[in-house]
Scaffold this active site. Structure first.
Site: not given
Ligand code: GLN
Length: 524
Positions: A76, A171, A195
């Site tokens: 990420k 996210s 997330s």
């Protein structure tokens, strides 16, 4: 081979049935043909191929570094990566290159993993749809699956329409989409309020949020320091255990990590669940929970019951305050965390030069999106001298009550809690963006956030397809640092439910942004 588990692909590499370069090239090609998913912000093609080549040499010498040697992994884009851009999907950090690797990234590289690139997210990980980053939204790969199209897309839509595709969740939506579309074997996410688990549920993959302090946060750009944990996104529970074993443990660079070394474990194949006590928290019957998820949740509870486990209803009375508390604590920590982005040391700097003050202000106005700015404002309000006790301190106290509820239930003999991960399956993008980020987060984090408040380990296990042909997952929450027990139960459950494999359609995005089915571009 791209669909294999970590152990399977590692065995294939050892036996020479595939080479690291072949694997890397296949993943890179797939990333290109699925570019429309927008799962990656940066693809590190050159360095990945170089890492694969180095790995190949090690295999030739019979000296692979570890189980991940030569296996393509994605990270990420809120983890620092030396020499590779780290943006947090924000104008503030576009072009920012960290001088060091996050501890987890370094650990992956030390194992010989091949870093394919950095995945898309909501700006600074604030969101639950992966729709609020400067690089645009992530598309859920299931939007292009036969399963979804057959059930939910009118036959007249021969071309993919904006109104049809569904969000990836967030996210860490880029990481979840990357794992679910087979462009990498596993990915790192982060989890502060859900997330990792939320996008895992929407994309039909496993998403593990470990106990707070088990995995180092050093180099993870903070959202809420007291709740952030690196998350693990994989295709199966066994893979999550493998990665956990490699990433967990003390880090002198993160004083909140456990002091002891972590002992990696192999997950047993549980055959007898009769000694297990599964708790069903009644407060998780949250408003807005879809009837199909409710039905799935009861079915899962019955599955345990029929297999001989004890299934008991439990109460976590303070859970319902977790969202409002999170709003106060998150924004307060955001307000102080974001203070570092002032245009001086790194990141974006505005051209406005009238005064230092106006340069700060313009930098932050240009660098942050509305969501980040809004949270900074709220946070500073809660931290004002006259508000501090009333909001911040009070929220801290309620946080303790939330954690105490969990502790009480676990003390009463419950081993694992079983809950839904999300209220519904993934929303179509056009529908999702009708609501503002604040409202969405309040709704979407409701089933996941409390575990972060209490620091507990929790995992999403893909469970079934909804009536619309989209993935739905259930969440297991365990005792602090009892990941082995949590994952063992999750693995048993995974085996019982046999979640279907995604059947991806062949699609291609034209340069003008449209989509068209094409035989030449393929997912597999
Ligand atoms: N949706 C939550 C938020 O926007 C949680 C995000 C996260 O876990 N990173 O803050």
């Amino acid at each position: 081979m791209l669909r294999a588990s970590l152990r399977q692909v590692s065995a294939a590499l050892k036996e020479g049935r595939v080479t690291p370069t072949e694997l890397c090239q296949r993943c890179l090609a797939l990333i290109k043909s699925t570019k429309f998913l927008n799962a990656y912000i940066t693809v590190t093609e050159e360095t990945a191929l170089k890492q694969a080549e180095e790995s190949e040499e090690r295999y030739k010498r019979g000296q692979p570094l570890g189980i991940l040697d030569g296996i393509p992994i994605a990270v990420k884009d809120n983890f620092n990566t030396a020499g590779i851009e780290t943006t947090c999907a924000s104008n503030m950090l576009k072009g920012y290159i960290s001088p060091y690797n996050a501890t987890v990234v370094q650990k992956l590289l030390d194992q010989g993993a091949v870093l394919l690139g950095k995945t898309n997210l909501d700006e600074f990980a604030m969101g639950s749809g992966s729709t609020d980053g400067v690089f645009g939204p992530v598309r859920n790969p299931w939007s292009y699956s036969k399963q979804y199209k057959e059930k939910s897309v009118p036959k007249s839509h021969s071309e993919d329409k904006e109104s049809d595709w569904v969000i990836s969740g967030g996210s860490s939506g880029g990481s979840a989409a990357a794992v679910s579309s087979f462009t990498c074997f596993a990915a790192l996410g982060s989890d502060t309020g859900g997330s990792t688990r939320n996008p895992a549920a929407h994309c039909g993959v496993v998403g593990l949020k470990p106990t707070y302090g088990l995995i180092s946060r050093h180099g993870l750009i903070p959202l809420v320091n007291s709740m952030d944990v690196p998350g693990i996104l994989t295709r199966c529970v066994d893979d999550a255990a493998v990665l956990l074993g490699l990433l967990a443990g003390h880090d002198p660079k993160d004083s909140t990590t456990i002091q002891d070394d972590f002992k990696p474990f192999e997950l047993p194949n549980l055959t007898d669940v009769s000694k297990l006590s599964i708790g069903i928290p009644k407060e998780y019957h949250a408003p807005g929970l879809s009837s199909e998820i409710l039905a799935l949740w009861s079915k899962a509870a019955d599955l345990f019951k029929n297999a001989g486990a004890k299934v008991v209803e439990v109460s976590l009375p303070h859970t319902r305050y977790s969202i409002v508390c999170y709003h106060v604590l998150c924004t307060a920590e955001v307000a102080s965390n974001m203070a570092r982005f002032d245009g001086l040391e790194y990141g974006h700097r505005s051209d406005v030069k009238d005064s230092t003050e106006s340069m700060y202000a313009a930098t932050r106005r240009e660098g942050f999106n509305d969501v980040v700015r809004g949270r900074i404002l709220s946070g500073n309000y809660f931290l004002l001298k006259q508000n501090y006790e009333k909001y911040f301190v009070k929220a801290q106290k309620v946080r303790r009550l939330i954690a105490n509820d969990f502790a009480k239930v676990f003390r009463s003999g419950v081993d694992i809690l079983l809950t839904p991960t999300t209220l519904s399956d993934a929303a179509p993008y056009m529908e999702f963006i009708q609501e503002d980020n604040r409202t969405r987060s309040a709704q979407d984090d409701i089933l996941t956030q409390a575990a972060n408040m209490a620091g507990l380990p929790a995992i999403n296990v893909p469970t079934a397809l909804s009536e619309r042909g989209l993935p739905v997952g259930l969440q297991f929450i365990g005792r602090s640092f009892q990941e082995k027990q949590l994952l063992t139960v999750a693995k048993w459950f995974e085996k019982q439910v046999q979640f279907p494999v995604i059947q991806l359609e062949e699609v291609k995005r034209h340069d003008n942004g449209d989509f068209q089915h094409q035989k030449s571009a393929s997912f597999s």
